[in-house]
Write an enzyme that holds these catalytic residues in place. Structure first.
Site, PDB file in Angstrom:
ATOM      1  N   HIS A 182       0.816  -1.218   0.000  1.00 61.29           N
ATOM      2  CA  HIS A 182       0.000   0.000   0.000  1.00 61.29           C
ATOM      3  C   HIS A 182       0.852   1.270   0.000  1.00 61.29           C
ATOM      4  CE1 HIS A 182       0.538  -0.449   4.473  1.00 61.29           C
ATOM      5  NE2 HIS A 182       0.588   0.877   4.402  1.00 61.29           N
ATOM      6  N   SER A 196       4.786   2.546   7.863  1.00 69.00           N
ATOM      7  CA  SER A 196       4.493   1.342   7.075  1.00 69.00           C
ATOM      8  C   SER A 196       5.663   0.961   6.190  1.00 69.00           C
ATOM      9  CB  SER A 196       3.246   1.573   6.201  1.00 69.00           C
ATOM     10  OG  SER A 196       2.103   1.701   7.012  1.00 69.00           O
ATOM     11  N   ASP A 218       0.365  -7.783   1.297  1.00 66.86           N
ATOM     12  CA  ASP A 218       0.690  -6.376   1.522  1.00 66.86           C
ATOM     13  C   ASP A 218       2.208  -6.152   1.539  1.00 66.86           C
ATOM     14  OD1 ASP A 218       0.242  -3.688   1.888  1.00 66.86           O
ATOM     15  OD2 ASP A 218       0.005  -3.811   4.083  1.00 66.86           O
TER      16      ASP A 218
END
Length: 547
Positions: free
Chosen positions: A274, A390, A307
């Site tokens: 993402h 992230s 992910d």
């Protein structure tokens, strides 16, 4: 002679005529005749015969007329008997002083007469008569002679009265001087008090602000060596920061920031899917190293189900890859360190512990078709993780990567890959590095990642405990794939799977998470319920192409 009153004292001249008053003052004057008032005091000389005028002596004037008051003071000589001639004066013991200097000469004109007494009048035969009119004994005040700076010492000046009558003015002057002195002292004391107050206030403020007089110098430790224990947070951060990068991604009208870390010296960097998703096919990805150097990167491969994504930078040398740990060795309570760029603050280091293991989470799902949903059997940590963290590494106590930070639980209860723009509440989740390593290797080699599968379709609307096999397939096919691992193990539509390798399963999402935590080809043991009966089956996981 009999009946005459002897003079009291004083050095007076000849007595006055009969019935005449003695002079008031001076060192001469006629002595009184019998029946006249005798002088009050002073030595006297013999008086002349009755009716004769005595010669003046000293600087005295003529004798007073008959009926005048006797002299108040002044030396006199004893008067002779009535009608007798004055005897000759005895020869003085010293020669006459041509300058008339007292006490051998006559008194000078500057010497005032001493005070004399006035006894009552006495008849010639010594019988007391009626007291005459009272005569004041107060001395007659004479006008003080002008001060002579060259005047000689006058022993008779001791009897002067006028200069000694200054008691009140002197006392007043003393009081005035004392008053002035008192006022001066009081004024000085007030000034000293005022100055002391001002100085004390300034000193007090200085002491309150700085704790002392002069420059403030606080105690401080000396310079120490920058090296830290390699197992400390500072030591771990010092080793890991050169291998952690910040990614700035833009494309398709969107932009984002994330973190990644170096996998090898060929320029491969692992991050979250993402993070690079906004770049799409033709977007831009800029990698910023801890040194401040930047480089352009391209996508090598990405997988939304895990992910995870791998990008590569070219033309960069001297890259140091981070060592990889083993997430199967992690225990709850182990210390961990997270590094990233929360809110684009590059190189941020936070620390915490492992709060839980094998925490099944799902993230994403913005597309609505489930193609962007990630299923992670995650490591839970309380190390602060925020948007921008992230893709960054989660390190163990030895500085080895044990997870990839991917999601946080936000305050509103949502679970997003970055938690939106919400801050950390101490619930962060990381993809175990064992899963990340396998996926990264596949992405580098083929650009795609494979997913382990059972070959069944799950009923995601089932609300009971466990994961139920759907009655129909999602693409119109059978719910249990023909010839697939599930069909070979004897699984049927409607079966409810309750355990995987002896661990409870409470939902369909959790069964997917548990399955994807394995590699294709791994063997699983499933516990299921059918028609109220519990059964156990064993199967070998298949493989499907990643997306």
């Amino acid at each position: 002679m009999p009946g005459a009153e002897a003079p009291a004292s004083g050095h007076s001249g000849p007595a006055p005529a009969p019935g005449a008053e003695a002079p008031a003052s001076g060192h001469s004057g006629p002595a009184p005749v019998p029946g006249a008032e005798a002088p009050a005091s002073g030595p006297t000389r013999p008086a002349p015969a009755h009716g004769a005028h005595a010669p003046a002596s000293g600087h005295s004037g003529p004798a007073p007329a008959p009926g005048a008051e006797p002299p108040a003071s002044g030396p006199t000589r004893p008067a002779p008997a009535h009608g007798a001639h004055a005897p000759a004066q005895p020869r003085p013991l010293h020669d006459p002083d041509p300058y008339s200097t007292p006490p051998y000469g006559e008194p000078g004109p500057w010497a005032p007469a001493p005070p004399v007494q006035h006894p009552a009048a006495t008849p010639a035969h010594g019988v007391a008569v009626g007291a005459p009119e009272a005569v004041s004994a107060a001395p007659v005040t004479q006008e003080a002679p002008a001060a002579d700076p060259w005047a000689r010492y006058d022993p008779w000046a001791a009897t002067a009265v006028a200069p000694l009558q200054q008691a009140d003015p002197v006392e007043e002057d003393v009081k005035r001087r004392r008053g002035r002195r008192r006022r001066t002292l009081i004024g000085g004391a007030l000034i000293i008090a005022l100055v002391s107050g001002v100085v004390g206030g300034v000193v007090g403020v200085q002491l309150e602000r700085s704790g002392g007089i002069g420059a403030v110098e606080l105690p401080q430790a000396g310079v120490e060596a920058p090296d830290r224990d390699p197992d400390s947070v500072a030591g771990i951060a010092a080793q890991a920061l050169p291998s952690v990068v910040t990614l700035h991604v833009s494309g398709g009208g969107r932009a984002g920031t994330g973190t990644g870390f170096v996998l090898d010296d060929r320029g491969h960097i692992l991050t979250n899917d993402h993070v690079v998703e906004p770049a799409g096919e033709n977007g831009d990805i800029t990698v910023t190293f801890h040194s401040g150097d930047t480089a352009e990167a391209t996508v090598v491969g990405r997988d939304s189900g895990y992910d995870l994504a791998v990008v590569r930078v070219k033309g960069v040398r001297g890259l140091t890859p981070l060592p990889l740990g083993n997430s199967d060795n992690v225990q709850v309570g182990d210390p961990v360190v997270a590094i990233g760029a929360p809110f684009d603050l590059a190189g941020t280091v936070t620390s915490g512990i492992i709060s839980a293991r094998e925490r099944p989470i799902t993230a994403g799902g913005e597309k609505g078709d489930g193609s962007d949903v990630s299923y992670v059997d995650a490591l839970q940590t309380d190390a602060p993780i925020n948007p921008g963290n992230s893709g960054g590494p989660l390190l163990d106590g030895k500085g080895r990567v044990i997870g990839i930070n991917s999601a946080i639980r936000s305050a509103d209860g949502g679970l997003d890959p970055e938690g939106g723009q919400s801050g950390s509440i101490g619930l962060g989740f990381a993809i175990p590095i064992n899963q990340g390593k396998r996926v990264a290797e596949e992405l580098i080699e083929t650009g795609k990642a494979t997913h382990p599968v059972i070959g069944i379709t799950l009923d995601m609307e089932y609300s009971g405990d466990g994961a139920r096999v759907a009655a129909e397939g999602g693409d119109g096919g059978p719910p249990v794939s023909t010839g697939g691992p599930g069909a070979k193990a004897g699984i049927r539509p409607g079966d409810v799977i309750t355990e995987v390798d002896g661990r409870p399963v409470h939902s369909g999402e959790e069964l997917i998470v548990k399955t994807r935590a394995h590699r294709p080809g791994d063997r699983l043991e499933l516990t299921l319920e059918r028609d109220g009966e519990e059964r156990t089956v064993s199967l070998v996981l298949g493989s499907s192409g990643g997306g």
